[in-house]
Design a protein around this motif. Structure first.
Motif, PDB file in Angstrom:
ATOM      1  N   GLU A 119      -7.433  -1.276  -2.973  1.00  0.00           N
ATOM      2  CA  GLU A 119      -7.275  -1.155  -1.523  1.00  0.00           C
ATOM      3  C   GLU A 119      -8.527  -1.639  -0.796  1.00  0.00           C
ATOM      4  O   GLU A 119      -8.442  -2.320   0.227  1.00  0.00           O
ATOM      5  CB  GLU A 119      -6.982   0.305  -1.136  1.00  0.00           C
ATOM      6  N   SER A 176       0.824  -1.219   0.000  1.00  0.00           N
ATOM      7  CA  SER A 176       0.000   0.000   0.000  1.00  0.00           C
ATOM      8  C   SER A 176       0.852   1.261   0.000  1.00  0.00           C
ATOM      9  O   SER A 176       0.457   2.296  -0.522  1.00  0.00           O
ATOM     10  CB  SER A 176      -0.924   0.022   1.215  1.00  0.00           C
ATOM     11  N   ARG A 177       2.007   1.163   0.618  1.00  0.00           N
ATOM     12  CA  ARG A 177       2.909   2.316   0.631  1.00  0.00           C
ATOM     13  C   ARG A 177       3.457   2.564  -0.783  1.00  0.00           C
ATOM     14  O   ARG A 177       3.616   3.710  -1.205  1.00  0.00           O
ATOM     15  CB  ARG A 177       4.047   2.098   1.636  1.00  0.00           C
ATOM     16  N   ASN A 208      -5.082   5.594   1.638  1.00  0.00           N
ATOM     17  CA  ASN A 208      -4.933   5.640   0.181  1.00  0.00           C
ATOM     18  C   ASN A 208      -6.272   5.844  -0.515  1.00  0.00           C
ATOM     19  O   ASN A 208      -6.369   6.564  -1.507  1.00  0.00           O
ATOM     20  CB  ASN A 208      -4.292   4.348  -0.340  1.00  0.00           C
ATOM     21  N   MET A 226       1.817   1.892  -3.502  1.00  0.00           N
ATOM     22  CA  MET A 226       0.720   2.509  -4.261  1.00  0.00           C
ATOM     23  C   MET A 226       0.495   3.964  -3.869  1.00  0.00           C
ATOM     24  O   MET A 226       0.010   4.759  -4.646  1.00  0.00           O
ATOM     25  CB  MET A 226      -0.568   1.704  -4.071  1.00  0.00           C
ATOM     26  N   SER A 227       0.871   4.276  -2.643  1.00  0.00           N
ATOM     27  CA  SER A 227       0.713   5.650  -2.178  1.00  0.00           C
ATOM     28  C   SER A 227       1.814   6.567  -2.698  1.00  0.00           C
ATOM     29  O   SER A 227       1.576   7.725  -3.021  1.00  0.00           O
ATOM     30  CB  SER A 227       0.711   5.653  -0.647  1.00  0.00           C
ATOM     31  N   ARG A 228       3.040   6.043  -2.784  1.00  0.00           N
ATOM     32  CA  ARG A 228       4.190   6.918  -2.995  1.00  0.00           C
ATOM     33  C   ARG A 228       4.894   6.771  -4.351  1.00  0.00           C
ATOM     34  O   ARG A 228       5.555   7.708  -4.795  1.00  0.00           O
ATOM     35  CB  ARG A 228       5.232   6.672  -1.898  1.00  0.00           C
ATOM     36  N   ALA A 229       4.809   5.596  -4.962  1.00  0.00           N
ATOM     37  CA  ALA A 229       5.510   5.425  -6.245  1.00  0.00           C
ATOM     38  C   ALA A 229       4.783   6.226  -7.327  1.00  0.00           C
ATOM     39  O   ALA A 229       3.561   6.310  -7.333  1.00  0.00           O
ATOM     40  CB  ALA A 229       5.559   3.957  -6.628  1.00  0.00           C
ATOM     41  N   ASP A 230       5.554   6.809  -8.214  1.00  0.00           N
ATOM     42  CA  ASP A 230       4.958   7.546  -9.328  1.00  0.00           C
ATOM     43  C   ASP A 230       4.878   6.649 -10.555  1.00  0.00           C
ATOM     44  O   ASP A 230       5.647   5.694 -10.692  1.00  0.00           O
ATOM     45  CB  ASP A 230       5.815   8.774  -9.663  1.00  0.00           C
ATOM     46  N   SER A 244      -0.080   0.577 -10.013  1.00  0.00           N
ATOM     47  CA  SER A 244       0.754   1.764  -9.811  1.00  0.00           C
ATOM     48  C   SER A 244       1.340   2.273 -11.120  1.00  0.00           C
ATOM     49  O   SER A 244       1.839   3.377 -11.191  1.00  0.00           O
ATOM     50  CB  SER A 244       1.918   1.454  -8.875  1.00  0.00           C
TER      51      SER A 244
END
Lengths: 108, 145
Positions: free
Chosen positions: B49, A34-35, B114, A37-41, A62
Protein backbone atom coordinates in the motif's frame (compact mmCIF):
# COMPACT_ATOMS: atom_id res chain seq x y z
CA UNK A 1 -12.97 -28.23 -1.89
CA UNK A 2 -9.74 -27.34 -3.66
CA UNK A 3 -9.18 -25.04 -6.63
CA UNK A 4 -9.00 -27.89 -9.15
CA UNK A 5 -12.27 -29.44 -7.99
CA UNK A 6 -14.01 -26.09 -7.94
CA UNK A 7 -12.75 -25.15 -11.41
CA UNK A 8 -14.13 -28.42 -12.73
CA UNK A 9 -17.45 -28.08 -10.91
CA UNK A 10 -18.01 -24.56 -12.25
CA UNK A 11 -16.57 -25.36 -15.69
CA UNK A 12 -14.15 -22.46 -15.40
CA UNK A 13 -11.81 -21.54 -18.20
CA UNK A 14 -8.19 -22.10 -17.15
CA UNK A 15 -5.80 -19.25 -17.89
CA UNK A 16 -3.20 -20.45 -15.41
CA UNK A 17 -3.83 -23.51 -13.25
CA UNK A 18 -1.63 -22.31 -10.36
CA UNK A 19 -1.61 -24.10 -7.01
CA UNK A 20 -4.66 -26.27 -7.69
CA UNK A 21 -4.50 -28.17 -4.42
CA UNK A 22 -5.23 -25.05 -2.35
CA UNK A 23 -8.49 -25.13 -0.46
CA UNK A 24 -11.13 -22.57 -1.39
CA UNK A 25 -12.17 -21.11 1.95
CA UNK A 26 -14.75 -18.59 0.78
CA UNK A 27 -15.41 -15.95 -1.80
CA UNK A 28 -14.78 -12.23 -2.18
CA UNK A 29 -16.03 -10.02 -5.01
CA UNK A 30 -14.40 -6.70 -5.83
CA UNK A 31 -12.46 -4.63 -8.32
CA UNK A 32 -10.90 -2.00 -6.07
CA UNK A 33 -7.55 -3.49 -5.17
CA UNK A 34 -7.05 -1.95 -1.74
CA UNK A 35 -10.54 -2.98 -0.72
CA UNK A 36 -9.72 -6.55 -1.70
CA UNK A 37 -6.59 -6.41 0.46
CA UNK A 38 -8.64 -5.00 3.29
CA UNK A 39 -11.56 -7.41 3.18
CA UNK A 40 -10.64 -10.66 1.42
CA UNK A 41 -9.54 -13.47 3.70
CA UNK A 42 -6.67 -15.81 3.06
CA UNK A 43 -7.87 -18.72 0.90
CA UNK A 44 -10.84 -16.86 -0.55
CA UNK A 45 -11.67 -17.22 -4.21
CA UNK A 46 -11.54 -13.68 -5.63
CA UNK A 47 -14.00 -12.70 -8.36
CA UNK A 48 -13.16 -9.58 -10.34
CA UNK A 49 -13.51 -7.97 -13.75
CA UNK A 50 -10.15 -6.19 -13.41
CA UNK A 51 -7.77 -7.78 -15.95
CA UNK A 52 -4.50 -5.89 -15.39
CA UNK A 53 -1.12 -6.94 -13.99
CA UNK A 54 -1.77 -5.49 -10.53
CA UNK A 55 -4.36 -8.19 -9.89
CA UNK A 56 -1.52 -10.72 -9.65
CA UNK A 57 0.31 -8.70 -7.00
CA UNK A 58 -2.85 -8.31 -4.93
CA UNK A 59 -3.66 -12.02 -5.26
CA UNK A 60 -0.19 -12.92 -3.97
CA UNK A 61 -0.28 -10.43 -1.10
CA UNK A 62 -3.84 -11.26 -0.04
CA UNK A 63 -3.06 -14.97 -0.37
CA UNK A 64 -6.37 -15.71 -2.05
CA UNK A 65 -6.66 -19.27 -3.36
CA UNK A 66 -7.50 -18.22 -6.90
CA UNK A 67 -8.74 -15.40 -9.10
CA UNK A 68 -11.76 -15.75 -11.36
CA UNK A 69 -12.39 -13.18 -14.08
CA UNK A 70 -16.16 -12.86 -14.45
CA UNK A 71 -18.30 -11.88 -17.44
CA UNK A 72 -15.91 -13.37 -19.96
CA UNK A 73 -13.25 -10.77 -19.24
CA UNK A 74 -9.90 -11.94 -20.59
CA UNK A 75 -6.61 -11.22 -18.80
CA UNK A 76 -4.09 -8.75 -20.21
CA UNK A 77 -0.94 -10.43 -21.52
CA UNK A 78 1.03 -8.87 -18.65
CA UNK A 79 -1.37 -10.27 -16.05
CA UNK A 80 -1.21 -13.75 -17.52
CA UNK A 81 2.57 -13.64 -17.66
CA UNK A 82 2.77 -12.48 -14.04
CA UNK A 83 0.35 -15.19 -12.88
CA UNK A 84 2.46 -17.86 -14.55
CA UNK A 85 5.60 -16.44 -12.92
CA UNK A 86 4.04 -16.13 -9.45
CA UNK A 87 2.01 -19.35 -9.67
CA UNK A 88 -1.28 -17.49 -9.23
CA UNK A 89 -4.34 -19.55 -10.12
CA UNK A 90 -6.23 -17.55 -12.77
CA UNK A 91 -9.52 -18.69 -14.21
CA UNK A 92 -12.39 -17.21 -16.17
CA UNK A 93 -16.13 -17.58 -16.64
CA UNK A 94 -18.89 -16.14 -18.78
CA UNK A 95 -21.04 -15.85 -15.64
CA UNK A 96 -21.53 -12.63 -13.69
CA UNK A 97 -19.94 -12.23 -10.26
CA UNK A 98 -23.32 -12.81 -8.65
CA UNK A 99 -24.06 -15.97 -10.63
CA UNK A 100 -20.57 -17.28 -9.90
CA UNK A 101 -20.95 -16.63 -6.18
CA UNK A 102 -24.29 -18.48 -6.16
CA UNK A 103 -22.67 -21.49 -7.83
CA UNK A 104 -19.69 -21.40 -5.49
CA UNK A 105 -22.02 -21.35 -2.51
CA UNK A 106 -23.57 -24.60 -3.70
CA UNK A 107 -20.28 -26.48 -3.92
CA UNK A 108 -17.94 -25.33 -1.14
CA UNK B 1 17.14 -14.73 14.46
CA UNK B 2 18.98 -12.17 16.57
CA UNK B 3 20.71 -9.96 14.01
CA UNK B 4 18.66 -7.29 12.37
CA UNK B 5 18.19 -7.23 8.67
CA UNK B 6 17.88 -3.99 6.72
CA UNK B 7 16.28 -3.76 3.30
CA UNK B 8 16.36 -0.66 1.12
CA UNK B 9 14.22 -0.06 -1.93
CA UNK B 10 14.01 2.83 -4.33
CA UNK B 11 10.47 3.08 -5.67
CA UNK B 12 10.04 4.43 -9.19
CA UNK B 13 7.18 6.87 -9.77
CA UNK B 14 4.31 6.32 -12.17
CA UNK B 15 5.32 2.81 -13.20
CA UNK B 16 2.39 0.50 -12.54
CA UNK B 17 3.92 -2.55 -14.12
CA UNK B 18 6.75 -2.54 -11.57
CA UNK B 19 4.66 -1.31 -8.64
CA UNK B 20 4.60 -3.99 -5.98
CA UNK B 21 7.98 -5.49 -6.74
CA UNK B 22 9.50 -4.15 -3.53
CA UNK B 23 6.62 -5.61 -1.49
CA UNK B 24 7.01 -8.93 -3.29
CA UNK B 25 10.74 -9.03 -2.57
CA UNK B 26 10.15 -8.06 1.07
CA UNK B 27 7.63 -10.88 1.39
CA UNK B 28 10.11 -13.37 -0.07
CA UNK B 29 12.73 -12.27 2.45
CA UNK B 30 10.28 -12.52 5.35
CA UNK B 31 9.38 -16.08 4.40
CA UNK B 32 13.00 -17.06 4.97
CA UNK B 33 13.18 -15.52 8.44
CA UNK B 34 10.70 -17.64 10.36
CA UNK B 35 8.09 -14.90 10.75
CA UNK B 36 4.57 -16.39 11.18
CA UNK B 37 2.47 -16.38 7.96
CA UNK B 38 -0.24 -14.04 9.25
CA UNK B 39 2.36 -11.44 10.18
CA UNK B 40 4.08 -11.81 6.81
CA UNK B 41 0.75 -11.17 5.10
CA UNK B 42 0.06 -8.03 7.15
CA UNK B 43 3.57 -6.64 6.72
CA UNK B 44 3.63 -7.26 2.96
CA UNK B 45 0.24 -5.58 2.48
CA UNK B 46 1.45 -2.56 4.49
CA UNK B 47 4.49 -2.29 2.25
CA UNK B 48 2.47 -2.72 -0.94
CA UNK B 49 0.00 0.00 0.00
CA UNK B 50 2.83 2.37 0.84
CA UNK B 51 4.63 1.52 -2.35
CA UNK B 52 1.52 2.11 -4.45
CA UNK B 53 0.87 5.44 -2.73
CA UNK B 54 4.37 6.64 -3.56
CA UNK B 55 3.97 5.53 -7.18
CA UNK B 56 0.59 7.24 -7.56
CA UNK B 57 1.05 10.42 -5.59
CA UNK B 58 4.72 11.21 -5.09
CA UNK B 59 6.63 10.16 -8.21
CA UNK B 60 8.27 7.43 -6.18
CA UNK B 61 10.28 7.47 -2.98
CA UNK B 62 12.50 5.46 -0.71
CA UNK B 63 11.69 2.56 1.58
CA UNK B 64 13.78 1.27 4.44
CA UNK B 65 12.73 -1.87 6.25
CA UNK B 66 14.36 -3.04 9.45
CA UNK B 67 13.59 -6.60 10.50
CA UNK B 68 14.69 -6.89 14.11
CA UNK B 69 14.32 -9.49 16.81
CA UNK B 70 11.04 -8.15 18.16
CA UNK B 71 9.59 -6.00 15.41
CA UNK B 72 9.59 -4.99 11.77
CA UNK B 73 9.85 -1.30 10.96
CA UNK B 74 8.84 0.03 7.55
CA UNK B 75 9.87 3.62 6.84
CA UNK B 76 8.63 5.20 3.64
CA UNK B 77 9.82 8.65 2.62
CA UNK B 78 8.89 10.65 -0.44
CA UNK B 79 9.39 14.15 -1.73
CA UNK B 80 5.92 14.37 -3.24
CA UNK B 81 3.32 17.11 -2.86
CA UNK B 82 2.48 16.19 0.73
CA UNK B 83 -0.93 15.70 2.34
CA UNK B 84 -2.72 18.91 3.39
CA UNK B 85 -5.28 17.18 5.62
CA UNK B 86 -4.03 13.89 7.09
CA UNK B 87 -7.22 13.24 9.07
CA UNK B 88 -9.24 13.39 5.85
CA UNK B 89 -6.73 11.21 3.99
CA UNK B 90 -7.04 8.58 6.71
CA UNK B 91 -10.78 8.16 6.12
CA UNK B 92 -11.79 5.00 4.29
CA UNK B 93 -12.95 5.83 0.78
CA UNK B 94 -11.35 9.26 0.53
CA UNK B 95 -9.06 9.47 -2.49
CA UNK B 96 -7.31 12.02 -4.64
CA UNK B 97 -6.17 9.46 -7.22
CA UNK B 98 -6.91 10.60 -10.78
CA UNK B 99 -9.42 8.76 -12.97
CA UNK B 100 -6.80 7.00 -15.12
CA UNK B 101 -5.31 5.46 -11.97
CA UNK B 102 -8.70 4.50 -10.60
CA UNK B 103 -9.49 2.65 -13.80
CA UNK B 104 -6.60 0.32 -12.91
CA UNK B 105 -8.32 -0.60 -9.66
CA UNK B 106 -6.36 1.77 -7.43
CA UNK B 107 -7.72 4.81 -5.65
CA UNK B 108 -10.19 2.97 -3.44
CA UNK B 109 -9.30 5.33 -0.64
CA UNK B 110 -8.13 2.40 1.44
CA UNK B 111 -4.34 2.69 1.20
CA UNK B 112 -3.59 4.62 4.38
CA UNK B 113 -6.45 2.95 6.34
CA UNK B 114 -5.09 -0.46 5.34
CA UNK B 115 -1.59 0.48 6.49
CA UNK B 116 -2.99 1.50 9.86
CA UNK B 117 -5.22 -1.56 10.06
CA UNK B 118 -2.48 -4.08 9.35
CA UNK B 119 0.34 -2.50 11.38
CA UNK B 120 0.74 -2.37 15.16
CA UNK B 121 2.15 1.12 15.08
CA UNK B 122 1.46 3.77 12.46
CA UNK B 123 2.88 7.25 12.23
CA UNK B 124 2.55 9.70 9.36
CA UNK B 125 4.18 13.07 8.93
CA UNK B 126 3.49 15.23 5.95
CA UNK B 127 3.97 18.80 4.84
CA UNK B 128 2.65 20.28 1.60
CA UNK B 129 5.50 20.95 -0.82
CA UNK B 130 7.96 18.92 1.25
CA UNK B 131 6.77 15.32 1.20
CA UNK B 132 5.43 12.53 3.35
CA UNK B 133 7.05 10.06 5.71
CA UNK B 134 5.19 7.00 6.96
CA UNK B 135 6.53 4.74 9.67
CA UNK B 136 4.86 1.42 10.37
CA UNK B 137 5.78 -1.04 13.09
CA UNK B 138 4.75 -4.68 13.09
CA UNK B 139 5.47 -6.56 16.29
CA UNK B 140 7.01 -10.01 16.14
CA UNK B 141 6.37 -12.82 18.60
CA UNK B 142 9.10 -13.79 21.04
CA UNK B 143 11.10 -17.01 20.71
CA UNK B 144 11.07 -16.94 16.96
CA UNK B 145 13.39 -19.45 15.32
Amino acid sequence: MNVKQLAEALKLKTYNAGAQDREVAGCYIGDLLSRVMSRADRGDLWITIMPNINVAAVAVLSEVSCVVLAEDVTPDAELLEKCVKENVALYGSVLSAYALACEINKVI
Amino acid sequence: MTEQLVLNYSIAGDDFTKAGEAAADFKTVLKKTGVPPDIIRRAAICMYEGEINMVIHADGGDAEIIIGADKIEIILADRGPGIPDIELAMQEGYTTAPENIRSLGFGAGMGLPNMKRYSDGFDIKSAPGVGTTVKMTIMLPKNRE
